[in-house]
Design a protein around this motif. Structure first.
Motif, short mmCIF file in Angstrom:
data_model
loop_
_atom_site.label_atom_id
_atom_site.label_comp_id
_atom_site.label_asym_id
_atom_site.label_seq_id
_atom_site.Cartn_x
_atom_site.Cartn_y
_atom_site.Cartn_z
N TYR A 41 -4.05 -4.12 -3.64
CA TYR A 41 -4.81 -4.77 -2.57
C TYR A 41 -4.24 -4.40 -1.20
O TYR A 41 -4.97 -3.95 -0.31
N TRP A 42 -2.94 -4.57 -1.01
CA TRP A 42 -2.31 -4.34 0.29
C TRP A 42 -2.43 -2.88 0.75
O TRP A 42 -2.74 -2.61 1.91
N SER A 43 -2.19 -1.95 -0.17
CA SER A 43 -2.15 -0.54 0.23
C SER A 43 -3.54 0.03 0.56
O SER A 43 -3.63 1.10 1.15
N THR A 44 -4.58 -0.69 0.23
CA THR A 44 -5.94 -0.19 0.48
C THR A 44 -6.65 -0.96 1.60
O THR A 44 -7.80 -0.66 1.91
N ARG A 45 -5.99 -1.95 2.18
CA ARG A 45 -6.57 -2.70 3.30
C ARG A 45 -6.57 -1.83 4.55
O ARG A 45 -5.65 -1.03 4.72
N PRO A 46 -7.54 -2.02 5.40
CA PRO A 46 -7.52 -1.29 6.66
C PRO A 46 -6.30 -1.69 7.49
O PRO A 46 -5.84 -2.83 7.43
#
Length: 128
Positions: free
Chosen positions: A119-124
């Protein structure tokens, strides 16, 4: 930092997926819940999940405009396979060096880390 984490996750997913398809097939069967094995052959589940992992890992790299959606899908995938990890621990199934209750429990505790990582690594990236 997020880009590095995303690329590392993508590489880990492709590696894990390929291992599902080749050298790790028997080991991964220890993580397939018995109830799933009654509906579908355990080896087929391992192969299918390996294909999905390769696709998700590759997609993180080649579909940058879809990374937020892919992150949610990948996090959901990690949640979906969690019952298999629980069953491996509960039924004391060895696999990938997880040959003690403690090692299998530590593996369970790592699953939320994978969900958060996806989740975190793919957030803008927030813009200031």
């Amino acid at each position: 930092m997020r880009a590095f984490a995303r690329w590392a996750l993508a590489g880990a997913m492709v590696f894990a997926g390929v291992s599902h398809l080749f050298w790790g097939r028997k080991e991964f069967q220890a993580q397939v819940p018995d109830i799933t094995g009654k509906v579908m052959d355990k080896d087929a589940v391992v192969v299918a999940s390996g294909v999905v992992e390769v696709m998700l890992g590759a997609s993180l790299v080649v579909l940058p405009k879809s990374r937020s959606t892919l992150g949610i899908i990948l996090a959901a995938f990690f949640v979906a396979v969690f019952p298999g990890n629980i069953e491996q621990w509960a039924k004391k199934r060895d696999g990938f060096g997880l040959d003690t209750d403690r090692k299998r429990l530590v593996r369970l505790l790592f699953q939320p880390v994978l969900v958060a990582w996806a989740y975190w690594s793919t957030r803008p990236t927030p813009r200031g």
